[in-house]
Scaffold this active site. Structure first.
Site, PDB file in Angstrom:
ATOM      1  N   SER A  30       0.841  -1.261  -0.023  1.00  0.00           N
ATOM      2  CA  SER A  30      -0.039  -0.050  -0.016  1.00  0.00           C
ATOM      3  C   SER A  30       0.771   1.102  -0.029  1.00  0.00           C
ATOM      4  CB  SER A  30      -0.897  -0.134   1.118  1.00  0.00           C
ATOM      5  OG  SER A  30      -0.120  -0.044   2.515  1.00  0.00           O
ATOM      6  N   GLU A  31       1.935   1.320   0.667  1.00  0.00           N
ATOM      7  CA  GLU A  31       2.908   2.263   0.754  1.00  0.00           C
ATOM      8  C   GLU A  31       3.487   2.548  -0.485  1.00  0.00           C
ATOM      9  OE1 GLU A  31       4.970   5.699   2.089  1.00  0.00           O
ATOM     10  OE2 GLU A  31       3.406   4.981   2.404  1.00  0.00           O
ATOM     11  N   LYS A 109      20.167 -24.302 -16.392  1.00  0.00           N
ATOM     12  CA  LYS A 109      19.715 -23.716 -17.828  1.00  0.00           C
ATOM     13  C   LYS A 109      18.317 -23.419 -17.989  1.00  0.00           C
ATOM     14  CE  LYS A 109      20.279 -25.236 -22.647  1.00  0.00           C
ATOM     15  NZ  LYS A 109      18.844 -24.763 -23.073  1.00  0.00           N
ATOM     16  N   ARG A 130      17.378 -13.121 -29.400  1.00  0.00           N
ATOM     17  CA  ARG A 130      18.699 -13.835 -30.012  1.00  0.00           C
ATOM     18  C   ARG A 130      18.613 -13.799 -31.333  1.00  0.00           C
ATOM     19  NH1 ARG A 130      20.538 -18.330 -31.995  1.00  0.00           N
ATOM     20  NH2 ARG A 130      22.588 -19.246 -31.422  1.00  0.00           N
ATOM     21  N   GLU A 164      18.231 -14.949 -20.011  1.00  0.00           N
ATOM     22  CA  GLU A 164      17.153 -15.299 -20.134  1.00  0.00           C
ATOM     23  C   GLU A 164      15.793 -14.674 -19.778  1.00  0.00           C
ATOM     24  OE1 GLU A 164      16.471 -18.806 -21.850  1.00  0.00           O
ATOM     25  OE2 GLU A 164      18.318 -18.186 -22.511  1.00  0.00           O
ATOM     26  N   LYS A 302      21.607 -31.529 -21.029  1.00  0.00           N
ATOM     27  CA  LYS A 302      20.383 -31.829 -20.853  1.00  0.00           C
ATOM     28  C   LYS A 302      19.603 -32.752 -20.144  1.00  0.00           C
ATOM     29  CE  LYS A 302      19.248 -28.391 -24.170  1.00  0.00           C
ATOM     30  NZ  LYS A 302      18.531 -28.807 -25.266  1.00  0.00           N
ATOM     31  N   CYS A 398       8.984 -37.266 -57.207  1.00  0.00           N
ATOM     32  CA  CYS A 398       9.200 -37.497 -58.716  1.00  0.00           C
ATOM     33  C   CYS A 398       9.036 -38.725 -59.178  1.00  0.00           C
ATOM     34  CB  CYS A 398      10.280 -36.536 -59.134  1.00  0.00           C
ATOM     35  SG  CYS A 398      12.014 -37.445 -58.318  1.00  0.00           S
TER      36      CYS A 398
END
Length: 652
Positions: A30-31, A109, A130, A164, A302, A398
Site C-alpha cells: 500500500s505504501e 539452464k 537472440r 534468459e 540436458k 518425382c
C-alpha cells in the site's frame, strides 16, 4: 517538482529492486502504491520532466507497429549439448588438452528466451531477441515492462549483457486461467507463453503477464577475470542472477550437482531443462576459443526427456531440399512435454532397421532436445504384428529411383528437377535465417510453385505484385506487402544469400565467415578450395562442397540472374583484409581511451584484420592500453605480450 520526482523515482526503483531482485521488501504494497500514484500525478502535470528510469515506463499502454531488425554487436552463439556422463567426460578431456587445471562453474539452464540488453551511460537503450545469433528483433519496449530488468544501472557505464527471459510457473498458471475464462487457447508451457508474450505488439499485455529474467553474462569485453566474478558484478549493477550455482574442479563434482538439481527441478518456481557448465577463467575461455557455432569452453547438459507410449498407425515419407527422404510416424495422440504429439520422426531407413520398427508397433516417443518429437524404441512385449514397414524404392515426389549410398544412413533422391527438392529449397531461401522475406512462408511458396510462377530462387525476384493476386486467399494489401518484402530482401548482406542457396555443409555461421573473408559471392566463386579451407573454423569439407556447387553450370547462371534482378552479392558487415596490418592477430583493448570510443577502436582493429577479445591469454598477440589499464596490462607484461597505446592505433 523536479526534486520530488527524482526522490520518488529513486525510492520506487529501490523498493522494486528489494521486491523483485532481493526478495526482501522494506515497505508495504500500500505504501508503494501511494508513492507510485503520487509520481503518476506529478508526471501527468509535468510531462516534460518525466525521467528515463521512471517506473511508470513499465505499465504498458503503447501499441507497437512491429519489431525492427537489430544487428548484435557481439554475436550470440549456441551451446554444444551433452546428454550423458560420458559426453561430459569427453568435454572435460578436450578442455584439459588446452588448460591444465580448469575450474568449472555450473549454472542452471533456464527454459526461456535468450535476450541481449544494451546500456549506454547506465541507461537501457536496447533489448533484443537472440534471432539467428547475428540479427535479432528489437523488443526494447516490451522488455521495459519486465519488472526485474533495470531501466538504469547502479553505474553510468556502457555495457551489453545476456540473459534468459522466462515466465514463472505461478504467472503461467494465472495467464492460462485467464485465457480459459476468456475462451482463448491455453499456452502449452511457460516457454511458449514467454515467447508469445514478448512477441506482443500491445505492451500493456506484456506488463500484465509478470515475466522475469536471470542474467548470466557480460557480452561486451569484461573487466572481470572469471565468470563467477562477472555474475557478482551483474548483481552489483542491479540485475537478477540465479543464485543456484557451484564452482567445480572435476566431472564428479559437476555430476553430483546435476543429480542434485535434477531432484529439486520440479520444486523450482520456474522451468529449467539442464545445467550449463563453463570454464570459469575468462583467459582460459579465450585460449579455448570457438567452433563455427559454439564456444569450446562450455557445454549444456540436458536432462533426459519425458517419454510416452504410443501406437504406430502409418508412416509418411517426405523429400527435403537436399534430396534426403525422411520417414515420419503417424501415432495415436499422446501428451508430451506440454503438447499433444501425433507425429514423430523416424529419422532414416537405417534407424528403422536398427530399432526393428514394424507395422502397428507400440513405440516410446520423446522430444529430442525438448523440441522435436521422435521415436526412441519399440516396446517389443506389446508387438502385435511381425510385418515389416514398407520402404519406398521410388521418390514420393518425382518417382525417380531412390539411392542408398554406403556412407549414408538415409535414402536419397538425386534428381535435380525433383519438385519437392525445388520447393523446399525455395522455402529455405525465403526463411528467416536466409533471405528473411516476411510473409513468404511455406503455404505461399507452395501456391507459387503449383501455379508455375517460380521454378528457382531467381524467379522470386521476377514476381510482380499482380502475380500474388492469382493465388487463392491473397488480397491486394497482402500482395503489396509480399512484393515490398521481396524488394527489401535484395539489399541483404550477401551472407544471407549464400546461406539461402542451400549449399551442402554451408550453414549460416560458415556463410558469414566466408563473406567476411572474401567480401562478395563473386570473389568466393573465383576462390580456390585451398584458400577456403585455410580459413579458421572452416575446413576441407566446406571447401569441397563449395567447389562442387560452383563447378556446375547452373550455379553460374543462377548468380548471374540474381545479380541482373538487383540482388546484392556483396558483404555489408565488417570485412577481414587478408594482407591488412593486423591480419590474423588476436588483440585485447583495456583501460580508458581518451579520444576514441571503445566501439570505434574495436571497429578499427577489426577493419585492420584483428580479432578483438576481452581477456589476455597465451593466444593474445597484442594489447592496446588506455589509462587505468590494471590487471590486463600486468598479465600482458608477465606473458611478454606486445603492448601499444591509443596514439599507435590512431596512426595505423
Amino acid at each position: 517538482m523536479n526534486k520530488r520526482m527524482n526522490e520518488l523515482v529513486a525510492l520506487l526503483n529501490r523498493y522494486a529492486t528489494e521486491y523483485y531482485t532481493s526478495d526482501n521488501p522494506s515497505v508495504s504494497d500500500s505504501e508503494y502504491d501511494r508513492l507510485y500514484r503520487e509520481l503518476v500525478e506529478l508526471e501527468t502535470a509535468y510531462p516534460e520532466q518525466v525521467l528515463a528510469d521512471s517506473p511508470t515506463h513499465r505499465v504498458g499502454g503503447k501499441v507497437l507497429d512491429g519489431f525492427e531488425k537489430y544487428s548484435h554487436q557481439y554475436p550470440l552463439y549456441s551451446l554444444q549439448d551433452a546428454f550423458s556422463r560420458e559426453e561430459l567426460d569427453a568435454f572435460d578431456a578436450r578442455v584439459r588438452k588446452e588448460v591444465a587445471h580448469p575450474t568449472y562453474i555450473c549454472e542452471l539452464k533456464i527454459d526461456g528466451l535468450s535476450i541481449s540488453l544494451t546500456y549506454e551511460k547506465g541507461i537501457l537503450v536496447a533489448g533484443v531477441t537472440r534471432g539467428d545469433g547475428s540479427i535479432g528483433e528489437n523488443i526494447t519496449e516490451n522488455l521495459k515492462r519486465v519488472k526485474d530488468i533495470p531501466l538504469t544501472l547502479t553505474e553510468e557505464l556502457d555495457i551489453t549483457v545476456r540473459g534468459e527471459c522466462y515466465m514463472p510457473r505461478a504467472s503461467f498458471d494465472q495467464v492460462n486461467q485467464a485465457r480459459q475464462e476468456n475462451g482463448e487457447p491455453e499456452f502449452a508451457n511457460p516457454r511458449n507463453a514467454a515467447a508469445g508474450t514478448l512477441r506482443q505488439l500491445d505492451t500493456a499485455v506484456v506488463a500484465k503477464r509478470n515475466l522475469a529474467t536471470f542474467l548470466y553474462q557480460e557480452a561486451s569485453p569484461s573487466t572481470r577475470d572469471s565468470q563467477e566474478k562477472g555474475l557478482k558484478y551483474l548483481e552489483q549493477l542491479g540485475f537478477v542472477v540465479n543464485p543456484k550455482r557451484i564452482l567445480a574442479e572435476n566431472i564428479d563434482e559437476i555430476w553430483n550437482f546435476i543429480q542434485e538439481v535434477g531432484q529439486e527441478r520440479e520444486n523450482l518456481p520456474y522451468d529449467i531443462d539442464g545445467v550449463v557448465i563453463k570454464v570459469n577463467d575468462l583467459a582460459s575461455q579465450e585460449e579455448l576459443g570457438f567452433t563455427v557455432k559454439a564456444p569450446k569452453w562450455a557445454v549444456a547438459y540436458k536432462f533426459p526427456a519425458e517419454e510416452k507410449e504410443a501406437q504406430l498407425l502409418s508412416v509418411d515419407w517426405t523429400v527435403g531440399r537436399t534430396g534426403v527422404v525422411t520417414p515420419t510416424a503417424n501415432l495415436t495422440p499422446v501428451q508430451l512435454a506440454g503438447t499433444t504429439v501425433s507425429r514423430a520422426t523416424l529419422h532414416n531407413v537405417d534407424y528403422i532397421a536398427e530399432k526393428d520398427i514394424r507395422k502397428d508397433d507400440t513405440v516410446i516417443v520423446y522430444k529430442a532436445g525438448d523440441i522435436i518429437p521422435a521415436v526412441l524404441r519399440v516396446v517389443e512385449s506389446k508387438r502385435v504384428s511381425e510385418e515389416k514397414l514398407d520402404i519406398p524404392t521410388n521418390c514420393p515426389s518425382c518417382n525417380s529411383d531412390l539411392l542408398h549410398f554406403e556412407d549414408e544412413v538415409a535414402l536419397r533422391c538425386i534428381n535435380p528437377r525433383c519438385p519437392a527438392q525445388i520447393m523446399e529449397g525455395l522455402i529455405h531461401f525465403a526463411s528467416r535465417d536466409a533471405m528473411n522475406i516476411t510473409g513468404l512462408g511455406p503455404s505461399i511458396v507452395e501456391k507459387l510453385f503449383a501455379a508455375n510462377l517460380v521454378k528457382d530462387v531467381a524467379d522470386i525476384y521476377r514476381l510482380q505484385e499482380e502475380d500474388f493476386l492469382l493465388l487463392e486467399g491473397v488480397k491486394e494489401k497482402s500482395a503489396a506487402k509480399l512484393y515490398q518484402a521481396i524488394q527489401a530482401s535484395k539489399e541483404n548482406s550477401a551472407e544471407k544469400l549464400l546461406f539461402g542457396l542451400g549449399i551442402r555443409h554451408v550453414g549460416s555461421k560458415a556463410s558469414q565467415l566466408l563473406l567476411q573473408y572474401f567480401h562478395s559471392i563473386e570473389n568466393l566463386y573465383q576462390a580456390d578450395s585451398e584458400e577456403v579451407a585455410s580459413i579458421e573454423s572452416l575446413g576441407g569439407v566446406i571447401a569441397k562442397s563449395l567447389q562442387t556447387y560452383f563447378a556446375t553450370e547452373g550455379s553460374e547462371i543462377l548468380l548471374r540472374e540474381l545479380k541482373e534482378t538487383g540482388v546484392n552479392l556483396d558483404y555489408k558487415g565488417q570485412t577481414v583484409v587478408a594482407d591488412a596490418a593486423l591480419s590474423g592477430l588476436t588483440v585485447v583493448l583495456t583501460g580508458k581511451l581518451e579520444r576514441l570510443k571503445r566501439s570505434e577502436a574495436k571497429s578499427k582493429l577489426e577493419s585492420l584484420g584483428a580479432k578483438v577479445t576481452g581477456s589476455v591469454s597465451k593466444k593474445t598477440d597484442l594489447v592496446v592500453v588506455g589509462a587505468d589499464a590494471g590487471s590486463k596490462l600486468q598479465k600482458a607484461q608477465e606473458l611478454g605480450i606486445q603492448v601499444r597505446d591509443e596514439a599507435w592505433l590512431e596512426s595505423l
